[in-house]
Structure formats: structure tokens, C-alpha cells
Design an enzyme around this catalytic site. Structure first.
Site, PDB file in Angstrom:
ATOM      1  CB  CYS A   2      -0.949   0.096   1.190  1.00 13.23           C
ATOM      2  SG  CYS A   2      -2.123  -1.259   1.265  1.00 13.23           S
ATOM      3  NE  ARG A  27       4.634   1.521  -0.036  1.00 15.96           N
ATOM      4  CZ  ARG A  27       5.646   1.317   0.788  1.00 15.96           C
ATOM      5  NH1 ARG A  27       6.858   1.575   0.380  1.00 15.96           N
ATOM      6  NH2 ARG A  27       5.456   0.855   1.998  1.00 15.96           N
ATOM      7  CD1 TRP A  80      -0.318  -6.230  -3.071  1.00 13.53           C
ATOM      8  CD2 TRP A  80      -0.559  -6.767  -0.906  1.00 13.53           C
ATOM      9  NE1 TRP A  80      -0.007  -7.560  -2.930  1.00 13.53           N
ATOM     10  CE2 TRP A  80      -0.150  -7.923  -1.621  1.00 13.53           C
ATOM     11  CE3 TRP A  80      -0.779  -6.879   0.460  1.00 13.53           C
ATOM     12  CZ2 TRP A  80       0.060  -9.149  -0.994  1.00 13.53           C
ATOM     13  CZ3 TRP A  80      -0.576  -8.102   1.080  1.00 13.53           C
ATOM     14  CH2 TRP A  80      -0.154  -9.218   0.346  1.00 13.53           C
ATOM     15  CG  ASN A 106       1.478   0.728   4.238  1.00 14.64           C
ATOM     16  OD1 ASN A 106       1.173  -0.443   3.993  1.00 14.64           O
ATOM     17  ND2 ASN A 106       2.735   1.134   4.321  1.00 14.64           N
ATOM     18  N   GLY A 107      -0.707  -0.949   6.364  1.00 19.00           N
ATOM     19  CA  GLY A 107      -0.311  -1.817   7.475  1.00 19.00           C
ATOM     20  C   GLY A 107      -1.441  -2.756   7.801  1.00 19.00           C
ATOM     21  CD  GLU A 509      15.798 -14.259  -7.953  1.00 19.30           C
ATOM     22  OE1 GLU A 509      15.268 -14.702  -6.921  1.00 19.30           O
ATOM     23  OE2 GLU A 509      15.482 -13.162  -8.450  1.00 19.30           O
ATOM     24  CE  LYS A 513      12.551 -12.035 -10.053  1.00 19.09           C
ATOM     25  NZ  LYS A 513      13.352 -11.749  -8.930  1.00 19.09           N
ATOM     26  CD  GLU A 516       8.812 -12.318  -8.237  1.00 21.32           C
ATOM     27  OE1 GLU A 516       8.609 -11.550  -7.308  1.00 21.32           O
ATOM     28  OE2 GLU A 516       9.870 -12.305  -8.900  1.00 21.32           O
ATOM     29  CG  HIS A 532      16.443 -38.055  -3.884  1.00 15.92           C
ATOM     30  ND1 HIS A 532      16.742 -39.354  -3.559  1.00 15.92           N
ATOM     31  CD2 HIS A 532      17.625 -37.428  -4.106  1.00 15.92           C
ATOM     32  CE1 HIS A 532      18.064 -39.497  -3.547  1.00 15.92           C
ATOM     33  NE2 HIS A 532      18.618 -38.340  -3.879  1.00 15.92           N
ATOM     34  CE  LYS A 629      11.306  -3.294  -6.190  1.00 14.62           C
ATOM     35  NZ  LYS A 629      11.836  -4.425  -6.948  1.00 14.62           N
TER      36      LYS A 629
HETATM   37  C1  F6R Z   1      10.917 -11.064  -5.989  1.00 16.02           C
HETATM   38  C2  F6R Z   1      10.893 -10.085  -4.937  1.00 16.02           C
HETATM   39  C3  F6R Z   1      10.477 -10.518  -3.577  1.00 16.02           C
HETATM   40  C4  F6R Z   1      11.327  -9.792  -2.545  1.00 16.02           C
HETATM   41  C5  F6R Z   1      10.844 -10.088  -1.127  1.00 16.02           C
HETATM   42  C6  F6R Z   1      11.717  -9.415  -0.101  1.00 16.02           C
HETATM   43  O1  F6R Z   1      11.244 -10.509  -7.206  1.00 16.02           O
HETATM   44  O2  F6R Z   1      11.185  -8.964  -5.169  1.00 16.02           O
HETATM   45  O3  F6R Z   1      10.566 -11.895  -3.415  1.00 16.02           O
HETATM   46  O4  F6R Z   1      12.648 -10.217  -2.690  1.00 16.02           O
HETATM   47  O5  F6R Z   1       9.534  -9.627  -0.982  1.00 16.02           O
HETATM   48  O6  F6R Z   1      11.774  -8.045  -0.330  1.00 16.02           O
HETATM   49  P1  F6R Z   1      12.905  -7.158   0.287  1.00 16.02           P
HETATM   50  O7  F6R Z   1      14.167  -7.470  -0.408  1.00 16.02           O
HETATM   51  O8  F6R Z   1      12.456  -5.756   0.038  1.00 16.02           O
HETATM   52  O9  F6R Z   1      12.969  -7.494   1.729  1.00 16.02           O
END
Ligand code: F6R
Length: 634
Positions: A2, A27, A80, A106-107, A509, A513, A516, A532, A629
Site C-alpha cells: 500500500c 506498492r 494491496w 498502510n499496514g 531465483e 522470477k 512472479e 528423489h 514491491k
Molecule cells: C521477488 C521479490 C520478492 C522480494 C521479497 C523481499 O522478485 O522482489 O521476493 O525479494 O519480498 O523483499 P525485500 O528485499 O524488500 O525485503
């Protein structure tokens, strides 16, 4: 999670709010809304106007443009969803029953159910399913009480009512409140969720993150935990949770402009992937300048005491940051010889290992705001303080891309990864920069502890110095290659990523990616684990992406890849050209470098393949569904 913007000044608030929200849309983008208060010199004196729209911010922009929202005081929100579906009635701002007071938050208000029930018993009717809506009703109740005691209606009254209400709230929040009876007052508050005040000329803009301030001001006053502030055109009154007036000097923000533009790129994510060679160059300039003494060949902002006596390291992180931490742990253990464990921050909070002495706790978070990571770090610090044993004292480090964020205020040592702002929700350049930070730390520990010979350390440093140029070539090469490969896999439903050793986290990773941004199911496995269980999934329609870089597990990874091929899976290799790569159906070539630095290369094809698959599928790459984000809720 948010985004909040609030403004008070002499200009129309709505355009400033919408501009700020645009910068915060990463956000959350389930819905958006704003409320403005007209000042008394406008004919429709002191009235509150609220506009909300479901979906992306563009819907709100259209509404505000067609219906108007006058006034020089206002609050805005991009959501969000946590409590209540993404629908207009759950969009912020939320209002009290009279519609004269509005709040954005926000929260998460953890005790919202109890508060809601109590208010309902008093006859309050709720218009949304959100936790936030209790706040305007509570403030309104408090204001009515104060007014019934004969108090004069003014900004101080609103401040007092908000302070009383926030003391009843449990959870983490940042909030902003406007009331049509005080068109000269904006009240904001925060607890365990970020909020900062931007100081313009005769105006203030509050926001949950710095990008909202781009083009408004560079002078900021970050609010501390538990603080409440009253903003009027005349100035700021800032109070701590005990009600004591606070005096602090503002600080200055650098580098906001580049946030706003995608330049010629179709998406921020692609722009940010292309920025990685520059991220690496800046890192080399900062941390590996020529001419440092042999004994300390890396420039880091820590005193000698920071390194002394550390026997083990524990790293707390989430998502992509955890994957960077896993590469970091491999380096710290295998290169620098320090036992290192990585934890999901969200798990560590509730099941930490028994306390161990002389432990460095590292929190990794690009945003610096991830609630789980911050809470896990705070919990670790607290239990060490309670233990009160000199060997068990809390020793902490935060690795972040946001030196002005909450982690920087919470943790005593900070390593700024310096990647510049990342707008794309899927982390790319911040991941690379987090990896690089672990190389700096590892080299620093290894040279101080003499766990590696001078030749080994120098050789690693020399290889890292070549990275920016090599990445420049690699990014362009894979951008072109991935376009073709992506066409083949756009309709794929499942993908398996295999890696081993230092490249196992890169397999994780790669899978993250792809999930996501393309919504394709993907899993990363240590290559040796495939037999396994996951091997049962393999068949013609399941591509297997195998990271095979020369080093201790090269032959092993190739054997594991063969096992996949024998089950008809399409095999894509991320490997140097010409080294037994004929086994792959397709190759994403990377340079032949030492195994230590191979993750810095193998991640590039992963990012670009995911990007182009998502682009082929016509998806919203910079704002993938359900994500945000910075995850400031638990
Ligand atoms: C994936 C991504 C998330 C963040 C995770 C932690 O692309 O960005 O998995 O890595 O939410 O976020 P931070 O690094 O801000 O603690």
C-alpha cells in the site's frame, strides 16, 4: 505494501497526490483513492471530497479528471488488499459515518475485529470489510467526545483525537487523516510501517516511500516509530508516542530523478536488467578501488571491531533477497570459512535456533521495509539483550538498497547496495547488487581471517573487476537470445530449474522470477535432488533449465541433466559454450569464469528468459498480479 501520499499547502492537492501515487503504484495496485478538503475561501466551504476506483491508478486518474477534487489538503492511497477483496468499497480513503473525516492507512490493524465489534455495539455501520475503517469511526467518536467537553474545533483537537486513537491500535501502520472541519490540518502517524515528511516551500508532502517525493522536494524528515505529526501551512509539530514534542533536523535525499522514466524500454524490469552492468561498475568503483593495502583489499564502511571475534553468521531474508543470502552463505562458508545459516525471516520470528555466541546477524532487504525481516531482526536483538551475556551481545548488519529506510534506522551497521531505485516489482538489479555486497563481505572476512591465500583473494578481485564489461555483453546477447527461446516456451505450464552448489540459489531465483511475472509454475531444485521425487514430473512438455558451470559440481550437474533428458524433458543449458554442451537442446551461453563468480552471470539469462516469456504472454510485467514491491505486512 500500500502506498500513502498526503499533502497540505497552497497548490491543488489532487494533481500532487496522483503524481505521488503514480510513483508508489509498485506498492500495490488493487485499487486507489483520494480525499481532498476544500478550504474555507472556496464557496463550498470546508467540505470533504472522496474519489475511489477499483483496479489500477489510471481508473482513479480518469475519475478525478472528469469529476474534479478541489482543495489544497488531501490524502491518497494505492492498495494491496489484505482485509477485504479488491473492490471499490474496500478502497481507501475510509470515512466516518458523517463522511466528514477520512483516513488512509498502510499496514494491518491486528485488533480491528474487537474494535469493530465495540463500535458496532454503539450503532456504527461499516461500509467496507477493511481493518482500516475502524480508524475514522474511532477518531470521529473521540472528536465528538472532545467537542461535547466544550473544546474548540481546531487542528490541535484533531491531533489529540488521533493520538488517543492510535494508542488503541495494535499492529503496524502508517496513516494520514483529514477532517473537513479543520481544512488547515493534516495529521499523520506511524508505527512499524514507513512514513516520511517531505518539506516543500510552504507545503508538505507525506509519503510511505521516497519516490513519491520526486519533483516535489529533496528535503525529508523520516518519522520515527510511534510518532504522530500535525502538519499545517505554518509548520510541523512532531510528537513521540508519549506526547513529547520532538525537534529534528531534516535530511537530504539524492538521486530521485531516474526513478520516473522508463527511457526507451518497454518495461522498468527490462530497463533495470540493462542497468546491471552499471550497478556492477559502481560497486567495483566503491568497493574495489585500486591501491588498497593487501591486508584490507576491499573498501567497506566498517570499523575493525565489526569483524573481530565473529564465529558464525545467520542471515534473515525473504524471497529474492533470501536467494542472494544463500549465495552469500555459500561464499562466507566456502571462501571465508565462517559457518553461515540462512533463514526465512518469517520462520525465524517464531522458531529461532537456540542462541549461539559471537554471532553476526545479517538482515537482507532491498526495500529495507519488509515486515518479517525487520521483526525477525528486532526479535533477535531483544532476546540477546535479555540474555545479557557479553559473548551473546547482538551484532547486526543490514544489507539494503534504501539507506533511508526502516532497516537503516533499526540496525547499527548498514551496507548500502547502491543499485538505485528499482521500480519493477520483480527484483533484478537489486538481486545482483545484493550478491555483490556478499562478495565484498566475503573478501573482507577472508583477507582479515587469512582463510584464503593472497593469490586466491587477488584472483577473485581481479575477476570481479572485469564483471561490468562482461555483463554489458551478456545482457545484450541474452536479450536477443531469450526472445527466440521465449516463443518456444510461452505456452508451457511447468518448468524445472536445476542448479548445484553456489548456483542452486540461482535455480531458485530463476523459478521465482518465472512464477512472479509469467504465472507459469516453476520449481528450483538442487540438481542432485531431482531423482528423489521431482523426476516424476518430467515428460516432453516440461522444460528443464540446468545451470552447469565449471567447478566442483560441473560433471555432477551434467549427469543430472542427462537424467532429465532421458525422460524426454526439453533440456536448456546455462553453461559456457563448448564444454560438453552438446547434451542440451538449447544453450544460454555464459562466459567461462571461476565458479565463485558464476552466479553473477548465470542469473542474467534467467531474468531475460522470464521477462520475454511474460512479454510474449502480454502480461503486466512491472506490476504482476497480487504482488507489491515492499511487503510491509506480516
Ligand atoms: C521477488 C521479490 C520478492 C522480494 C521479497 C523481499 O522478485 O522482489 O521476493 O525479494 O519480498 O523483499 P525485500 O528485499 O524488500 O525485503
Amino acid at each position: 505494501m500500500c502506498g500513502i501520499v498526503a499533502v497540505i499547502g497552497s497548490r491543488d492537492a489532487a494533481p500532487l497526490l496522483l503524481k505521488g501515487l503514480k510513483q508508489l503504484e509498485y506498492r500495490g495496485y488493487d485499487s486507489a483513492g483520494l480525499a481532498t478538503v476544500t478550504t474555507r475561501d472556496i464557496p463550498s466551504t470546508g467540505s470533504l471530497i472522496c474519489k475511489r476506483a477499483n483496479g489500477k491508478l489510471a481508473n482513479l486518474v480518469e475519475k478525478v479528471h472528469s469529476e474534479g477534487a478541489p482543495g489544497q489538503l488531501g490524502i491518497g492511497h494505492t492498495r494491496w488488499a489484505t482485509h477485504g477483496k479488491p473492490e471499490e468499497r474496500n478502497a481507501h480513503p475510509h470515512r466516518d459515518s458523517s463522511g466528514s473525516l477520512a483516513v488512509v492507512q498502510n499496514g494491518i490493524i491486528e485488533n480491528h475485529s474487537a474494535l469493530r465489534k465495540a463500535l458496532q455495539l454503539e450503532g456504527v455501520k461499516f461500509a467496507s470489510d477493511t481493518d482500516t475503517e475502524v480508524i475514522p469511526h474511532l477518531i470521529s467518536r473521540e472528536l465528538n467526545l472532545l467537542k461535547s467537553q466544550g473544546r474548540i474545533v481546531n487542528a490541535t483537537l484533531l491531533l489529540e483525537a488521533v493520538r488517543k486513537v492510535v494508542s488503541q491500535l495494535q499492529g503496524a501502520y502508517a496513516l494520514a487523516v483529514v477532517w473537513q472541519e479543520t481544512p488547515e490540518a493534516l495529521v499523520v502517524a506511524r508505527k512499524q510501517a514507513p512514513l516520511l515528511i517531505g518539506l516543500g516551500e510552504g507545503e508538505f508532502l507525506c509519503a510511505s516511500d521516497t519516490p513519491a517525493l520526486a519533483g516535489f522536494t529533496r528535503t525529508i524528515l523520516p518519522m520515527e516509530d510511534g510518532e504522530v505529526a500535525l502538519l499545517t501551512p505554518l509548520g510541523i509539530e512532531l510528537y513521540d508516542s508519549q506526547g513529547h514534542r520532538q525537534q529534528r533536523s531534516p535530511s537530504f535525499l539524492h538521486g530521485l530523478e531516474d526513478v520516473v522514466s522508463k527511457r526507451n524500454f518497454r518495461h522498468f524490469m527490462l530497463k533495470e536488467i540493462y542497468e546491471q552492468p552499471e550497478t556492477a561498475r559502481l560497486w567495483v568503483d566503491r568497493h574495489l578501488p585500486l591501491g588498497l593495502p593487501e591486508a584490507v583489499p576491499v573498501a567497506l564502511p566498517f570499523e575493525n571491531s565489526f569483524y573481530e571475534g565473529i564465529e558464525r553468521i545467520q542471515i534473515l531474508a525473504c524471497g529474492t533477497s533470501r536467494h542472494a543470502a544463500m549465495v552469500g552463505a555459500y561464499l562466507l562458508e566456502q571462501f571465508a570459512g565462517i559457518p553461515t545459516t540462512v533463514f526465512y525471516a518469517s520462520e525465524f520470528r517464531y522458531a529461532p535456533p537456540p542462541l549461539a555466541p559471537n554471532t553476526l546477524t545479517i538482515g537482507v532487504t532491498q526495500s529495507g521495509e519488509t515486515a518479517d525481516t525487520l521483526a525477525a531482526l528486532a526479535m533477535e536483538k531483544e532476546r540477546r539483550e535479555v540474555y545479557k551475556h557479553p559473548d551473546f551481545l547482538s551484532r547486526e548488519l543490514g544489507i539494503t538498497n534504501r539507506a533511508e529506510s526502516s532497516i537503516a534506522r533499526q540496525v547499527s551497521n548498514i551496507l548500502d547496495i547502491g543499485a538505485g531505485l528499482e521500480v519493477g516489482v520483480a527484483a533484478t538489479k537489486t538481486f545482483l547488487a545484493q550478491l555483490l555486497s556478499f562478495y565484498s563481505l566475503t573478501l573482507s572476512f577472508a583477507s582479515r581471517r587469512k582463510s584464503r591465500s593472497l593469490e586466491e583473494i587477488t584472483s577473485l578481485i581481479n575477476e570481479l573487476r572485469l564483471l561490468p564489461k562482461q555483463l554489458l555483453v551478456l545482457v545484450k546477447q541474452h536479450d536477443a537470445l531469450a526472445v527466440t527461446l521465449a516463443q518456444r516456451f510461452s505456452d508451457t505450464q511447468n518448468v524445472i530449474f536445476l542448479g548445484r552448489g553456489i548456483n542452486y540459489p540461482i535455480a531458485l531465483e530463476g523459478a521465482l522470477k518465472l512464477k512472479e511475472i509469467s504465472y507459469i509454475h516453476a520449481e528450483g531444485y538442487p540438481a542432485g535432488e531431482m531423482k528423489h521425487g521431482p523426476i516424476a514430473l518430467l515428460e516432453r512438455r516440461v522444460p528443464v533449465i540446468s545451470i552447469a558451470t565449471p567447478g566442483v559440481v560441473f560433471e555432477k550437474v551434467l549427469s543430472n541433466a542427462q537424467e532429465a533428458k532421458a525422460r524426454d524433458a526439453q533440456l536448456i543449458g546455462v553453461a559456457p559454450e563448448g564444454l560438453a554442451t552438446e547434451i542440451f537442446d538449447a544453450l544460454m551461453p555464459i562466459p567461462e569464469v571461476s565458479e565463485w563468480i558464476s552466479p553473477l552471470f548465470s542469473v542474467i539469462p534467467m531474468q531475460l528468459l522470464s521477462y520475454h516469456i511474460a512479454a510474449n504472454r502480454g502480461l503486466d510485467i512491472d506490476q504482476p498480479r497480487n504482488l507489491a514491491k515492499s511487503v510491509t505486512v506480516e
